[in-house]
Write an enzyme that holds these catalytic residues in place. Structure first.
Site: not given
Length: 273
Positions: A92, A167, A240
């Site tokens: 990701t 995502k 993150k």
């Protein structure tokens, strides 16, 4: 005909994904910076001594590493030895990172697609991940022998970068709902309610998603040492992922105050018993 596949990054999710590539018709080469991570593949797959060696040994390569810097390092090294083939990025990262790398790779005859996955370690172990893919239709067809080994659903989100965008937005929902679950169950317990009653009602009305149920159950089984370590790791990952959502919102000129609040409150809330 045998397809030469490679996998880089044998962590909690990457390792079970790579194990699905130990299949008839696939010739697997793996790489990880940790010797212990590649140990399960000794005698079962090729063990590459370097990233560039994966590029020599494989035509379709899955990458599941930590962050943008790691993805850039991996792809740069692979392009030293690849003159054709495809690299699928499962990590990701920023959509722009994928777009930039895809342009560089295309000049060398290599396709780069984003193939972000959701389903967690359990989905990886069962081969039932969902891939959110960005790229040309032809590149996605090229990647299917790799992706279909560990994904039960492949969603073509659009051009390169859009799989990662999907995502990031999906992750935003995940962290918001996990924070909501922690707050709701904490309030229920403080008010003297049996948490099982809340679970019963939320199951009946649809509020309790499978991810929330699994997370609440997991929190209830952890001792203090395991709890502290697991929730600290989750918080680092959330920070993150939520920073990626904040950056996407800024680039898209969209306000995302709930995401901002979740990022601000997540660590303090989930690391508290």
């Amino acid at each position: 005909m045998t397809t030469r596949v490679g996998y880089i990054g044998l962590g909690n999710i990457g390792l079970p994904m790579a194990e699905w590539l130990l299949a008839p018709g696939l010739d697997l080469t793996v790489y990880d910076v940790a010797d212990a991570a590649v140990a399960p593949f000794r005698g079962r797959a090729g063990i590459a001594p370097s990233l560039a060696d994966v590029g020599r040994a494989a035509d379709l390569i899955g990458v599941c590493v930590r962050d943008d810097a790691d993805v850039q390092e991996v792809v740069t090294a692979l392009l030293e030895t690849m003159t054709s083939g495809l690299i699928a990025i499962h990590s990701t990262v920023r959509p722009a990172t994928i777009v930039e790398l895809a342009k560089v790779a295309a000049d060398k005859g290599v396709a780069v697609i984003d193939a972000a996955v959701t389903g967690g370690a359990e989905g990886a172990r069962s081969g039932r991940l969902t891939a959110m893919v960005g790229g040309e239709a032809a590149a996605i067809d090229q990647a299917r022998p790799l992706l279909s080994a560990y994904c039960s659903n492949i969603v073509h989100a659009g051009p390169v970068g859009q799989g990662m965008t999907l995502k990031i937005v999906n992750n935003l929902v995940t962290y918001i709902e996990l924070l909501g679950a922690v707050e709701a169950y904490r309030l229920a317990a403080a008010a003297g309610l049996d948490p099982a009653k809340l679970s019963e009602v939320m199951t009946d009305n649809g509020n309790l998603t499978p991810a929330m149920r699994a997370y609440v159950g997991f929190r209830g089984t952890m001792n203090s040492d395991v709890f502290a370590a697991s929730q600290a790791a989750l918080s680092t990952l959330a920070e993150k992922d939520l920073s990626l959502a904040a950056a996407l919102a800024a680039e898209s000129e969209v306000s995302a105050p709930l995401g901002e609040a979740t990022a601000r409150l997540f660590r303090e809330s989930v690391t508290r018993i």
